[in-house]
Design an enzyme around this catalytic site. Structure first.
Site: not given
Length: 422
Positions: A275, A318
């Site tokens: 990340d 999403h």
């Protein structure tokens, strides 16, 4: 839709409700469990064995209720964003935390602890009581229901605050954004951007405002209460053991909460959590998982530098429209070996009638939220297939796993499956 039966629909619904509720009560009694109530110490959820009955009763009672509403009342109810006013006030002023467990507090006492006068406190709280949030056990006194007690959870409080401060204004401008930027998928052309009078995306805004970002981040835990979203369920919803002794890259895995949870249950798996630097710089795995869960700073759109057996994307796609989602998929290609698995845990939008309506409504509400904040969406199955095909024909969708009652599915994608078999 008109019923084909000679019996009026409301009679059919009433009979279904009556028989299903009786069956539900028998099931609860057999297990020694209490009947649902609004008492503050009432269980949050029904047992899993009651799920199908719960679906039947909730859909039937909603249909009967809405069948009997006049059109104006139905539109008013579904468009009543004013409901959020009293809920926001309860959370913003910490009113739920003022009420002693099992006890009560007066409107006047609440007014003394807030910037509000007693008349306004009464007005706000009686509005919430009409929604069964809080109750008035005797005139002028306030006590908990199980719903208001739920609002004492810090992350639920944060979720309400995000909805009021960020979601409500963004939703009100979502159609304006559609008009201004037709068919846009850009994260800086959203209702959120218009509401905040900015050309920056929500990602950039949160990066510049630590307090707002902290509230937004804290609110994410609230989704643990949606079926299939809880981190603790991830090890149970997919056959991780079938991967054998595999190296898994958790792409966009933040501080490794999911990787740690899965690694605890499956000793053959090792995880590398990737990340942004701001998320992984202080991340640590528990001592017992040292060497099995590690962290690496990596931008999700940059070429993947790590060869692995599995690349896991949980609730990543999403957040992005197709253009950016394609960039994410293609960024993995440099590291992929034949047979590598792209494992996606995300929503699949249901076709009408595919799931109980009360759950479908939740999912479609999440879909609207993705649009107003990120200019993204929850994808239908044909849209997932199209996305994979556009990214590269060597992304082969092997299977789709939709756990019962979960709002999230697993898409198991194999890289260049024919080559892997040769």
């Amino acid at each position: 839709m008109a019923s084909s039966s000679t019996s009026p629909r409301m009679i059919e619904l009433a009979a279904k409700i009556s028989s299903s509720v009786a069956e539900l009560q028998s099931l609860l009694s057999a297990q020694g469990l209490p009947s649902p109530s609004f008492d503050e110490d009432s269980p949050e959820s029904l047992p899993a064995s009651a799920a199908k009955l719960q679906d039947v009763v909730l859909d039937a009672t909603a249909e009967l209720h809405e069948l009997l509403l006049e059109p104006m009342s139905a539109v008013f109810r579904f468009s009543a964003i004013s409901n959020l006013v009293s809920i926001d006030a309860i959370c913003r002023f910490g009113i739920a935390d003022m009420i002693p467990a099992g006890g009560q507090i007066s409107f006047a006492e609440i007014a003394e602890k807030t910037p509000l006068d007693e008349a306004l406190v009464r007005r706000l709280l009686r509005h919430s009581m009409a929604m069964r949030i809080l109750r008035e056990p005797e005139p002028g006194m306030v006590a908990h229901t199980k719903i208001s007690k739920f609002l004492t959870l810090p992350y639920i409080n944060a979720w309400v605050r995000v909805g009021a401060a960020d979601g409500w204004p963004a939703s009100a401008r979502m159609v304006d954004a559609m008009e201004k930027w037709p068919s846009s998928e850009s994260p800086n052309e959203t209702g959120f951007c218009l509401a905040n009078n900015t050309t920056k995306s929500i990602y950039e805004i949160l990066a510049e405002d630590p307090e707002r970002a902290m509230r937004f981040g804290a609110s994410m835990k609230s989704f643990d209460h949606f079926p299939g979203w809880a981190i603790a369920q991830v090890p149970k919803l997919y056959d991780w053991a079938s991967l054998g002794d595999a190296r898994v890259v958790d792409v966009g895995g933040s501080q490794g909460h999911v990787a740690i949870e899965v690694a605890k249950s499956f000793e053959g798996l090792t995880f590398l959590v990737q990340d942004m630097e701001m998320f992984v710089k202080d991340a640590q795995a528990p001592e017992e998982l040292a060497g099995r869960v590690e962290f690496m700073a990596h931008e999700i759109f940059a070429p993947q530098p790590v060869a692995a057996d599995v690349y896991f994307f949980r609730l990543i796609f999403h957040n992005w429209g197709d253009k950016k989602a394609l960039e994410i998929l293609r960024a993995q290609i440099p590291a992929l070996k034949p047979g590598a698995i792209i494992l996606i845990q995300d929503g699949i939008m249901p076709e009408p009638g595919h799931m109980p309506l009360w759950r479908e409504r939740d999912m479609r509400a999440v879909d609207m939220n993705m649009g107003c904040f990120f200019n993204s969406r929850e994808r239908h199955m044909d849209e997932w297939k199209s996305l994979l095909a556009k990214a590269d024909e060597r992304f082969v969708l092997k299977r789709v796993i939709e756990p019962e009652r979960s709002l999230l599915a697993f898409l198991e994608v194999v890289w260049d499956a024919p080559s892997a078999k040769s």
